[in-house]
Write an enzyme that holds these catalytic residues in place. Structure first.
Site, PDB file in Angstrom:
ATOM      1  N   TYR A 243      -1.253  42.193  -5.426  1.00 14.60           N
ATOM      2  CA  TYR A 243      -2.209  42.122  -4.323  1.00 14.60           C
ATOM      3  C   TYR A 243      -1.426  41.911  -3.033  1.00 14.60           C
ATOM      4  CZ  TYR A 243      -6.017  41.473  -7.708  1.00 14.60           C
ATOM      5  OH  TYR A 243      -6.930  41.639  -8.721  1.00 14.60           O
TER       6      TYR A 243
ATOM      7  N   PRO B 227     -14.619  44.325  -5.114  1.00 10.35           N
ATOM      8  CA  PRO B 227     -13.758  44.451  -6.292  1.00 10.35           C
ATOM      9  C   PRO B 227     -12.482  43.628  -6.240  1.00 10.35           C
ATOM     10  CG  PRO B 227     -13.548  46.382  -4.881  1.00 10.35           C
ATOM     11  CD  PRO B 227     -14.655  45.554  -4.305  1.00 10.35           C
TER      12      PRO B 227
ATOM     13  N   TYR C 161      -9.807  33.314 -11.363  1.00  2.00           N
ATOM     14  CA  TYR C 161      -9.413  34.679 -11.702  1.00  2.00           C
ATOM     15  C   TYR C 161      -9.558  34.946 -13.201  1.00  2.00           C
ATOM     16  CZ  TYR C 161      -6.985  39.135 -11.122  1.00  2.00           C
ATOM     17  OH  TYR C 161      -6.688  40.485 -11.084  1.00  2.00           O
TER      18      TYR C 161
ATOM     19  N   LYS D  86     -14.458  41.006 -10.559  1.00  2.91           N
ATOM     20  CA  LYS D  86     -15.531  40.229 -11.168  1.00  2.91           C
ATOM     21  C   LYS D  86     -16.779  41.032 -11.533  1.00  2.91           C
ATOM     22  CE  LYS D  86     -13.280  36.494 -11.165  1.00  2.91           C
ATOM     23  NZ  LYS D  86     -12.664  36.178 -12.460  1.00  2.91           N
TER      24      LYS D  86
ATOM     25  N   HIS E 219      -2.063  40.175 -19.465  1.00  5.23           N
ATOM     26  CA  HIS E 219      -1.359  39.768 -18.256  1.00  5.23           C
ATOM     27  C   HIS E 219      -1.412  38.251 -18.121  1.00  5.23           C
ATOM     28  CE1 HIS E 219      -1.121  43.717 -15.744  1.00  5.23           C
ATOM     29  NE2 HIS E 219      -0.820  43.903 -17.012  1.00  5.23           N
TER      30      HIS E 219
END
Length: 389
Positions: free
Chosen positions: A200, A292, A384, A296, A72
């Site tokens: 998200y 979550p 991220y 991580k 991704h």
């Protein structure tokens, strides 16, 4: 039995540490309280930082991930009406890998079996002895007998409820915790993902996440009360709620189906310090937990493994104790940065029970800044995809 490193916990962090050590000629025994089938039945997240991808390659366990995983290059954020994209590769030069934690664990178990190195399942009443001396050992019960492993070092990879952290005397450790006033209701379904990338969502009805395991296995979440009973959520109720939180075009594209797993996950942050006591070292959930939101959990465990693996190899190959002595401070420095990012990302995307109008305006402003500012996007992307080890 005698070994160099006794590893408590047969999840991905314990297995990864064992495999890396094996390839450098360091002997390790892995003790797991559950059966292998039970461990492989756990459903966990599957967003892997490049640091973990590289560790799996070094461990010789990356072939199936490369063949079946999804690279991704970015992710999508939504305020419930429309979306914008954070381009990881353009901002950092790095993507993430989407590959289920269960599959990571399976690959590591296969490598462990091929190596012929010992793994003990159904090890009960595991007890750590003399960890603050130069001659630690571990006892456990199996097949109706109490057995003993003498070792040089012990790696506690046995999670929050394991014995390792609790072995460190209470007056020698400090614990930090934040409990969030909500949870995630998660559904796994044999349906194609609604989008090629993760979405998200911060919507008036609460957070949502659209994720995937493969091209026909999707993982979806909606924010719910932390004490919510999963039994009150039928599949239809879940899909209806998810649609209400997604942008209209994504809601229209959503393919639904029967759930094959459904659960409520509470959210919290937790860190214990230090991560070393004598010759006992904590790794992963035994030392820290993150919500979550930023994916991580497994990745911070991997960074612990990286530091401990190199520290132990340095000790056995050169006699150096620098890595061992510095393990806790180095691991915690990165852990707290991951905790900060997970807290920030959670605060950005969730609706809090006591959230005022002012709080909601600030949250909207933060999302607007992230949408319009390359600097803000880069900071988010760097965290991220994973900070360097």
């Amino acid at each position: 039995m005698r070994t160099q490193v006794a590893i408590i916990g047969g999840g991905p962090s314990g297995l990864l540490l064992a495999q890396l050590l094996h390839l450098r000629g360091v002997d390790a025994v892995v003790l797991e309280r559950q059966t292998k089938a039970h461990v492989l039945g756990r459903i966990r997240a599957g967003v892997l930082e490049q640091g973990l991808v590289s560790l799996l390659a070094e461990a010789g366990c990356a072939d199936r991930m490369r063949a079946e995983g999804f690279v991704h290059d970015g992710t999508l954020l939504s305020d419930g009406n429309d979306m914008f994209r954070i381009d990881f590769v353009a901002l950092t030069g790095k993507p993430v890998m989407v590959y289920g934690q269960t599959e990571v664990t399976r690959d590591l178990y296969n490598a462990r079996a091929e190596s012929g190195a010992p793994t003990v399942f159904c090890a009960e009443n595991v007890t750590i002895h003399d960890a603050d001396t130069e001659t630690p050992h571990v006892t456990y019960d199996a097949d109706g007998q109490t057995r003993r492993i003498d070792c040089d070092f012990i790696a506690g990879c046995d999670g929050f409820h394991g014995v390792s952290r609790k072995t460190i005397p209470a007056d020698k450790r400090q614990e930090f915790e934040k409990v969030y006033p909500f949870g995630w209701l998660g559904v796994l379904s044999e349906t194609p993902p609604v989008n090629d990338e993760l979405i998200y969502v911060n919507a008036p009805r609460g957070f949502a996440l659209c994720s995937m395991r493969n091209e026909n296995l999707s993982r979806y979440y909606v924010q719910c009360d932390a004490s919510d009973d999963v039994k009150r959520w039928s599949d239809d109720t879940f899909w209806d709620e998810l649609r209400l939180r997604l942008p209209p075009d994504q809601a229209a594209a959503l393919v639904t189906g029967p759930s094959i797993e459904k659960s409520v996950v509470p959210l919290r942050s937790f860190v214990t310090e230090p991560m070393r006591w004598g010759r006992l070292f904590l790794c992963g959930d035994a030392a820290h937990i993150v919500p979550p939101t930023g994916a991580k959990g497994l990745n911070t465990a991997a960074s612990d493994v990286y530091y401990l693996y190199h520290a132990l190899v340095d000790f056995y190959e050169s006699g150096s104790v620098g890595g061992i002595d510095g393990y806790s401070a180095k691991a915690l420095a990165r852990v707290w940065k991951a905790e900060r990012f997970s807290w920030w990302f959670s605060s950005l995307l969730h609706r809090y029970p006591d959230q005022s109008g002012f709080d909601q305006k600030l949250q909207a402003a933060e999302l607007s800044l992230l949408r319009s500012s390359e600097a803000a996007q880069r900071a988010m992307a760097e965290n991220y995809v994973g900070l360097p080890y």
